[in-house]
Design a protein around this motif. Structure first.
Motif, mmCIF file in Angstrom:
data_model
loop_
_atom_site.group_PDB
_atom_site.id
_atom_site.type_symbol
_atom_site.label_atom_id
_atom_site.label_comp_id
_atom_site.label_asym_id
_atom_site.label_seq_id
_atom_site.Cartn_x
_atom_site.Cartn_y
_atom_site.Cartn_z
ATOM 1 N N SER A 40 25.946 -25.991 -27.077
ATOM 2 C CA SER A 40 26.975 -27.011 -26.836
ATOM 3 C C SER A 40 26.378 -28.407 -26.967
ATOM 4 C CB SER A 40 27.588 -26.831 -25.449
ATOM 5 O OG SER A 40 28.359 -25.656 -25.379
ATOM 6 N N CYS A 41 25.129 -28.556 -26.500
ATOM 7 C CA CYS A 41 24.443 -29.849 -26.590
ATOM 8 C C CYS A 41 24.226 -30.252 -28.045
ATOM 9 C CB CYS A 41 23.099 -29.789 -25.872
ATOM 10 S SG CYS A 41 23.210 -29.492 -24.098
ATOM 11 N N GLN A 42 23.923 -29.261 -28.889
ATOM 12 C CA GLN A 42 23.685 -29.547 -30.301
ATOM 13 C C GLN A 42 24.967 -30.044 -30.971
ATOM 14 O OE1 GLN A 42 22.048 -25.897 -31.856
ATOM 15 N NE2 GLN A 42 20.310 -25.929 -30.446
ATOM 16 N N LYS A 43 26.091 -29.403 -30.669
ATOM 17 C CA LYS A 43 27.373 -29.842 -31.229
ATOM 18 C C LYS A 43 27.751 -31.218 -30.680
ATOM 19 C CE LYS A 43 29.190 -25.134 -31.779
ATOM 20 N NZ LYS A 43 30.248 -24.179 -31.356
ATOM 21 N N PHE A 44 27.537 -31.401 -29.373
ATOM 22 C CA PHE A 44 27.821 -32.681 -28.731
ATOM 23 C C PHE A 44 26.963 -33.782 -29.353
ATOM 24 C CE2 PHE A 44 27.175 -35.953 -25.556
ATOM 25 C CZ PHE A 44 28.413 -36.108 -24.960
ATOM 26 N N GLY A 45 25.693 -33.448 -29.629
ATOM 27 C CA GLY A 45 24.750 -34.422 -30.151
ATOM 28 C C GLY A 45 25.138 -34.995 -31.503
ATOM 29 N N ILE A 46 25.854 -34.207 -32.317
ATOM 30 C CA ILE A 46 26.278 -34.695 -33.629
ATOM 31 C C ILE A 46 27.226 -35.877 -33.464
ATOM 32 C CG2 ILE A 46 27.577 -34.111 -35.713
ATOM 33 C CD1 ILE A 46 26.542 -31.221 -35.375
ATOM 34 N N ARG A 47 28.201 -35.717 -32.582
ATOM 35 C CA ARG A 47 29.156 -36.811 -32.337
ATOM 36 C C ARG A 47 28.490 -37.970 -31.606
ATOM 37 N NH1 ARG A 47 33.710 -32.450 -30.817
ATOM 38 N NH2 ARG A 47 34.764 -32.327 -32.839
ATOM 39 N N TYR A 48 27.579 -37.652 -30.703
ATOM 40 C CA TYR A 48 26.873 -38.691 -29.939
ATOM 41 C C TYR A 48 26.092 -39.601 -30.882
ATOM 42 C CZ TYR A 48 24.052 -40.712 -26.143
ATOM 43 O OH TYR A 48 23.451 -41.564 -25.240
ATOM 44 N N LYS A 49 25.431 -38.999 -31.860
ATOM 45 C CA LYS A 49 24.647 -39.782 -32.813
ATOM 46 C C LYS A 49 25.546 -40.687 -33.651
ATOM 47 C CE LYS A 49 21.098 -39.201 -36.397
ATOM 48 N NZ LYS A 49 20.292 -38.207 -37.161
ATOM 49 N N LYS A 50 26.712 -40.173 -34.034
ATOM 50 C CA LYS A 50 27.648 -40.970 -34.826
ATOM 51 C C LYS A 50 28.222 -42.127 -34.000
ATOM 52 C CE LYS A 50 28.980 -37.078 -37.791
ATOM 53 N NZ LYS A 50 30.076 -36.140 -38.175
ATOM 54 N N LEU A 51 28.514 -41.856 -32.723
ATOM 55 C CA LEU A 51 29.017 -42.915 -31.848
ATOM 56 C C LEU A 51 27.967 -44.000 -31.654
ATOM 57 C CD1 LEU A 51 31.209 -44.016 -29.936
ATOM 58 C CD2 LEU A 51 30.164 -42.668 -28.108
ATOM 59 N N ALA A 52 26.712 -43.580 -31.520
ATOM 60 C CA ALA A 52 25.615 -44.540 -31.358
ATOM 61 C C ALA A 52 25.471 -45.417 -32.598
ATOM 62 C CB ALA A 52 24.309 -43.798 -31.079
ATOM 63 N N LEU A 53 25.748 -44.831 -33.764
ATOM 64 C CA LEU A 53 25.688 -45.610 -34.998
ATOM 65 C C LEU A 53 26.822 -46.626 -35.031
ATOM 66 C CD1 LEU A 53 24.407 -46.105 -37.784
ATOM 67 C CD2 LEU A 53 25.928 -44.328 -38.697
ATOM 68 N N GLN A 54 27.968 -46.246 -34.495
ATOM 69 C CA GLN A 54 29.131 -47.136 -34.503
ATOM 70 C C GLN A 54 29.001 -48.268 -33.492
ATOM 71 O OE1 GLN A 54 33.160 -45.387 -34.552
ATOM 72 N NE2 GLN A 54 33.636 -46.647 -32.776
ATOM 73 N N GLU A 55 28.548 -47.964 -32.281
ATOM 74 C CA GLU A 55 28.573 -48.944 -31.196
ATOM 75 C C GLU A 55 27.201 -49.481 -30.781
ATOM 76 O OE1 GLU A 55 31.153 -50.301 -30.089
ATOM 77 O OE2 GLU A 55 32.793 -48.961 -30.658
ATOM 78 N N GLY A 56 26.142 -48.788 -31.155
ATOM 79 C CA GLY A 56 24.809 -49.153 -30.678
ATOM 80 C C GLY A 56 24.004 -49.986 -31.662
ATOM 81 N N ASP A 57 22.717 -50.182 -31.341
ATOM 82 C CA ASP A 57 21.812 -50.906 -32.227
ATOM 83 C C ASP A 57 21.572 -50.102 -33.496
ATOM 84 O OD1 ASP A 57 21.658 -52.800 -30.263
ATOM 85 O OD2 ASP A 57 19.669 -52.213 -29.547
ATOM 86 N N LYS A 58 21.479 -50.808 -34.619
ATOM 87 C CA LYS A 58 21.230 -50.153 -35.898
ATOM 88 C C LYS A 58 19.851 -50.550 -36.400
ATOM 89 C CE LYS A 58 26.177 -50.382 -36.763
ATOM 90 N NZ LYS A 58 26.407 -50.778 -35.345
ATOM 91 N N ILE A 59 19.073 -49.570 -36.830
ATOM 92 C CA ILE A 59 17.705 -49.822 -37.305
ATOM 93 C C ILE A 59 17.534 -49.248 -38.707
ATOM 94 C CG2 ILE A 59 16.704 -49.907 -34.991
ATOM 95 C CD1 ILE A 59 15.885 -46.995 -35.297
ATOM 96 N N ASP A 60 16.528 -49.771 -39.421
ATOM 97 C CA ASP A 60 16.256 -49.230 -40.753
ATOM 98 C C ASP A 60 15.302 -48.051 -40.649
ATOM 99 O OD1 ASP A 60 13.678 -50.230 -40.371
ATOM 100 O OD2 ASP A 60 13.980 -51.973 -41.658
ATOM 101 N N ARG A 61 14.867 -47.503 -41.780
ATOM 102 C CA ARG A 61 14.018 -46.306 -41.755
ATOM 103 C C ARG A 61 12.630 -46.579 -41.205
ATOM 104 N NH1 ARG A 61 10.943 -45.796 -46.602
ATOM 105 N NH2 ARG A 61 11.260 -47.537 -48.041
#
Length: 239
Positions: A112-133
């Protein structure tokens, strides 16, 4: 950092140190050292009612919106999600600045954490700090995100009241923990709902502060104009 925030973080360090010295046992927070801190700063006494699960259509709409963000930043940026490896990391993360903080508690063996983590990562990209590679900051977000792996930080998780996975904590500046709840992947919209709720509160406070500052500025400007007028008039009246 405000004094109240420093007290909260210092008290957390005391509680977590006590927890790390006791293996595989829940260690309650030391109430004597926290006697001067309101319980709401630790998240106690908050409602724990079960959320109403969203419909499949709502989840599909959510995923569509998040996937649009992923496509927008593909190959350009990735989300900055702080991985907590020890107590010090957790304290440093919370003390970095006063932006809203969302913390995910998960386990590598939890599906369940793995499935949750996919959306969590996308939300972090939308609302959080963005970094390069290379890890360089490209754009600062409204929210900061972190994750704590349960197996590697079992004592920390138990001390913070994490009893189900995945689990979410939300912190708001000097107020400390303002929300905590278990949240499976199907209830992910609850994370967004809570996050937006506290972001709106912060913006409301900011707007009121700006309005008060604007009013004060107008008053000062008016007083200066009146003073200038009186001085000019005095010079005219002087023979």
């Amino acid at each position: 950092m405000t004094v109240q925030r420093a007290i909260v973080l210092a008290s957390m360090a005391i509680a977590m140190t006590a927890s790390s010295q006791t293996v595989n046992a829940f260690v309650p927070l030391p109430t004597q050292s926290l006697s001067t801190i309101p319980l709401h700063l630790w998240g106690f006494g908050q409602g724990k009612s079960e959320p109403t699960p969203p419909t499949e259509e709502e989840l599909q709409a959510l995923d569509k919106g998040l996937n649009t963000v992923v496509k927008k930043y593909a190959g350009v940026a990735r989300p900055q999600i702080t991985s907590v490896e020890e107590i010090k990391d957790f304290l440093e993360f919370l003390g970095e600045d006063d932006r809203l903080c969302v913390v995910k508690f998960h386990a590598s063996w939890c599906k369940s954490c793995q499935k949750f983590g996919i959306r969590y990562k996308k939300l972090a990209l939308q609302e959080g700090d963005k970094i390069d590679r290379h890890g360089a900051l490209l754009q600062k977000g409204r929210v900061r995100f972190a994750q704590v792996e349960f197996t590697a930080n079992a004592d920390l998780c138990r001390t913070l009241g994490v009893h189900k996975l995945p689990y979410i904590h939300i912190y708001s500046g000097s107020k400390g923990r303002v929300a905590d709840f278990a949240c499976g992947p199907k209830n992910f919209p609850l994370v967004i709902e809570k996050m937006n709720k506290f972001l709106d509160k912060e913006m409301s406070h900011f707007d009121k502060t700006m309005e008060a500052g604007s009013t004060l500025g107008d008053q000062i400007a008016t007083e200066l104009q009146d003073q200038h007028f009186e001085e000019a008039a005095s010079k005219v009246r002087t023979p």
